[in-house]
Design an enzyme around this catalytic site. Structure first.
Site, PDB file in Angstrom:
ATOM      1  N   ARG A  32       4.928  -8.579  39.016  1.00 45.69           N
ATOM      2  CA  ARG A  32       5.635  -7.532  38.247  1.00 45.69           C
ATOM      3  C   ARG A  32       5.712  -6.212  39.023  1.00 45.69           C
ATOM      4  NH1 ARG A  32       4.490  -3.967  33.327  1.00 45.69           N
ATOM      5  NH2 ARG A  32       6.362  -4.081  32.033  1.00 45.69           N
ATOM      6  N   ILE A  58      11.664  -1.582  31.841  1.00 39.68           N
ATOM      7  CA  ILE A  58      11.260  -2.984  31.985  1.00 39.68           C
ATOM      8  C   ILE A  58      10.407  -3.256  30.746  1.00 39.68           C
ATOM      9  CG2 ILE A  58       9.337  -2.242  33.470  1.00 39.68           C
ATOM     10  CD1 ILE A  58       9.258  -4.913  34.799  1.00 39.68           C
ATOM     11  N   SER A  59      10.678  -4.363  30.053  1.00 39.38           N
ATOM     12  CA  SER A  59       9.972  -4.639  28.792  1.00 39.38           C
ATOM     13  C   SER A  59       8.484  -4.902  29.040  1.00 39.38           C
ATOM     14  CB  SER A  59      10.586  -5.858  28.101  1.00 39.38           C
ATOM     15  OG  SER A  59      11.970  -5.661  27.928  1.00 39.38           O
ATOM     16  N   ALA A  60       7.683  -4.704  27.979  1.00 36.05           N
ATOM     17  CA  ALA A  60       6.244  -4.980  28.068  1.00 36.05           C
ATOM     18  C   ALA A  60       6.029  -6.482  28.272  1.00 36.05           C
ATOM     19  CB  ALA A  60       5.554  -4.520  26.791  1.00 36.05           C
ATOM     20  N   PRO A  61       5.025  -6.849  29.066  1.00 28.60           N
ATOM     21  CA  PRO A  61       4.768  -8.270  29.329  1.00 28.60           C
ATOM     22  C   PRO A  61       4.614  -9.127  28.053  1.00 28.60           C
ATOM     23  CG  PRO A  61       3.558  -6.941  30.889  1.00 28.60           C
ATOM     24  CD  PRO A  61       4.193  -5.978  29.924  1.00 28.60           C
TER      25      PRO A  61
END
Ligand code: SAM
Length: 216
Positions: A32, A58-61
């Site tokens: 990431r 960027i979206s949260a994992p």
């Protein structure tokens, strides 16, 4: 720096959310830190969204993992993602559909088209194609898709996306402005549609023809 320990710690923290081992393994394989601006690499393995420029994230994992779970991905599938952003989610999907599958990811902001293409190239992903365009209209060139993922909040479920979904296909899409309901939508063999609400989420708005008009 490879951040292997940090990545393992993040993946271990996601284990308790009932995710499949395939998703956890796929996320462990995707670096990431190669999908965020260099000054944010140190934060890449915190379970939170990160700004990637152009007011986008960027979206949260955990959100990437949950959406992959709802998509029920498997080897060989062809997937359309609306909202490439950093390219990270497309990379995770690429791991899950394998070499025999393909991810088409459409992004409307040119700078992010370049950002995601570079990130995917640096991380070694060749079965992801990033396209510059308005994904609210879908992407007819490679339709129908086995799976469609929208990573921005839409005003409603665009018919264009339903039309580009294969029978027995799944569309995952957040619907609403600022706060959204996340929907898993299934197209049955006879073309009928079933819609399941999967909880509240928070995404940047989908813009474009069937998105929100952000100019007024
Ligand atoms: N999936 C991304 C990732 O892994 O980094 C995160 C996506 S970010 C939450 C949402 C993205 O949707 C933004 O990059 C935004 O520019 C894009 N977007 C919004 N409306 C769009 C549209 N109509 N067509 C294509 N992309 C759109």
């Amino acid at each position: 720096m490879e951040y292997k320990e940090e990545r393992l710690r993040l993946i271990n923290s996601l284990k308790y959310q009932g995710l499949s081992q395939e998703i956890l393994d796929a996320m462990y394989r995707v670096p990431r830190h190669l999908f965020v601006p260099s000054e944010s690499q140190i934060d890449a393995y915190v379970d939170a969204p990160i700004m990637i420029g152009q007011n986008q994230t960027i979206s949260a994992p955990h959100m990437v993992a949950m959406m992959c779970d709802l998509l029920d991905l498997s080897e060989g599938q062809v997937v359309l993602e609306v909202g490439a952003g950093s390219g990270y989610h497309a990379a995770v999907i690429s791991e899950l559909v394998g070499e025999s599958g393909h991810v088409y990811s459409i992004e409307c902001i040119e700078e992010l088209v370049n950002f995601s293409r570079n990130n995917l190239k640096n991380a070694g992903y060749s079965n992801v194609t990033v396209i510059h365009g308005d994904g609210s209209e879908g992407y007819p060139e490679y339709a129908p898709y086995d799976r469609i993922l929208v990573t921005a909040g839409a005003p409603d479920v665009p018919d264009s996306l339903l039309n580009h979904l294969k029978p027995e296909g799944i569309l995952v899409i957040p619907v609403g402005f600022y706060f959204q309901d996340l929907y898993q939508i299934k197209k049955e063999l006879d073309g009928s549609i079933s819609k399941n609400e999967k909880g509240g989420v928070m995404f940047v708005p989908l813009i474009g023809k069937y998105g929100f008009n952000m100019k007024s």
